[in-house]
Design a protein around this motif. Sequence first.
Motif, PDB file in Angstrom:
ATOM      1  N   LEU A  99       7.220  -1.392  -6.712  1.00  0.00           N
ATOM      2  CA  LEU A  99       7.759  -1.692  -5.379  1.00  0.00           C
ATOM      3  C   LEU A  99       7.725  -0.481  -4.458  1.00  0.00           C
ATOM      4  O   LEU A  99       7.611  -0.624  -3.235  1.00  0.00           O
ATOM      5  CB  LEU A  99       9.196  -2.194  -5.532  1.00  0.00           C
ATOM      6  N   GLU A 100       7.782   0.704  -5.040  1.00  0.00           N
ATOM      7  CA  GLU A 100       7.884   1.921  -4.225  1.00  0.00           C
ATOM      8  C   GLU A 100       6.737   2.087  -3.226  1.00  0.00           C
ATOM      9  O   GLU A 100       6.993   2.330  -2.032  1.00  0.00           O
ATOM     10  CB  GLU A 100       7.990   3.148  -5.132  1.00  0.00           C
ATOM     11  N   PRO A 101       5.441   1.976  -3.638  1.00  0.00           N
ATOM     12  CA  PRO A 101       4.379   2.149  -2.637  1.00  0.00           C
ATOM     13  C   PRO A 101       4.395   1.075  -1.561  1.00  0.00           C
ATOM     14  O   PRO A 101       4.021   1.336  -0.409  1.00  0.00           O
ATOM     15  CB  PRO A 101       3.092   2.079  -3.474  1.00  0.00           C
ATOM     16  N   ILE A 102       4.841  -0.127  -1.893  1.00  0.00           N
ATOM     17  CA  ILE A 102       4.939  -1.192  -0.886  1.00  0.00           C
ATOM     18  C   ILE A 102       6.018  -0.836   0.129  1.00  0.00           C
ATOM     19  O   ILE A 102       5.851  -1.028   1.338  1.00  0.00           O
ATOM     20  CB  ILE A 102       5.239  -2.535  -1.570  1.00  0.00           C
ATOM     21  N   GLN A 103       7.117  -0.300  -0.358  1.00  0.00           N
ATOM     22  CA  GLN A 103       8.206   0.098   0.533  1.00  0.00           C
ATOM     23  C   GLN A 103       7.759   1.238   1.449  1.00  0.00           C
ATOM     24  O   GLN A 103       8.051   1.227   2.650  1.00  0.00           O
ATOM     25  CB  GLN A 103       9.413   0.517  -0.289  1.00  0.00           C
ATOM     26  N   VAL A 104       7.043   2.220   0.895  1.00  0.00           N
ATOM     27  CA  VAL A 104       6.567   3.344   1.703  1.00  0.00           C
ATOM     28  C   VAL A 104       5.617   2.857   2.793  1.00  0.00           C
ATOM     29  O   VAL A 104       5.712   3.259   3.956  1.00  0.00           O
ATOM     30  CB  VAL A 104       5.871   4.387   0.805  1.00  0.00           C
ATOM     31  N   THR A 105       4.700   1.955   2.422  1.00  0.00           N
ATOM     32  CA  THR A 105       3.756   1.410   3.399  1.00  0.00           C
ATOM     33  C   THR A 105       4.484   0.659   4.499  1.00  0.00           C
ATOM     34  O   THR A 105       4.145   0.773   5.682  1.00  0.00           O
ATOM     35  CB  THR A 105       2.752   0.479   2.700  1.00  0.00           C
ATOM     36  N   ALA A 106       5.487  -0.124   4.120  1.00  0.00           N
ATOM     37  CA  ALA A 106       6.243  -0.887   5.114  1.00  0.00           C
ATOM     38  C   ALA A 106       6.990   0.037   6.067  1.00  0.00           C
ATOM     39  O   ALA A 106       7.067  -0.228   7.267  1.00  0.00           O
ATOM     40  CB  ALA A 106       7.219  -1.827   4.404  1.00  0.00           C
TER      41      ALA A 106
END
Length: 233
Positions: free
Chosen positions: A112-119
């Motif tokens: 989930l972390e890279p998705i959160q960073v991208t968002a």
Amino acid sequence: MPPDPLPAAARRSVTQLDHRIEVVTGQDVDTLWAYRDRGILDEPHTDLVDRHRELARAETGVTFHRTLLHRLASGDFPVDGALFERIDRTVDQLEEAADVRDLAARQVLAALEPIQVTAQQSQPEVPERLSAADQAALLSIAGGAKVHTHLITGRMSVPTASGTRVAYAHLERLEAAGLVSRDPDHSVTAGQPVALTDAGRTALAGSRRRQPFAAPAPPRPGTWPAAPTRPRR
């Protein structure tokens, strides 16, 4: 003493990371699972769903052993050595299941972390929502579709694997918007495959966003998931 009951087939287990996933992605978990099965998620979201499915299965294991422990302690069985052995064994199995669940939760958080960073780094403007007709058409095309032309009339049609048909004019509008593309290596006489573009997949995934992204609050101290602190027996 009767044998352990087998886990019953049921709906997916709810996990304590479901809400966090929904806040970060803007999608409910059931929708993400359905999109994963249709093959319309990008790689980071696909990895997230696969890991979340492992977490849901692990949560089912925890629930099963916890329910069994409750049943053993319910007073339905004679209090004897056999009961104590069953309780000890079930506690060990519950602890193992919880360890598996905690490991799966950490893997979900890592995905989930890279998705959160991208968002967080994305532009603040919210993309225009798809109309209901466009959303239905993209969902149908995502499952497989081809453009055909009638040999006699020359009329173009777009049947899909789900059994529905997308109007050719509608396909042209989606194509002009960059949401779908055709395979030029195949002729419309034989059937020209149509697929969602990256923009189409993004638009379809975003069409059902329930709220803008907001970073979730950090978990309170002592709440799950956290590093396991249980002493080994």
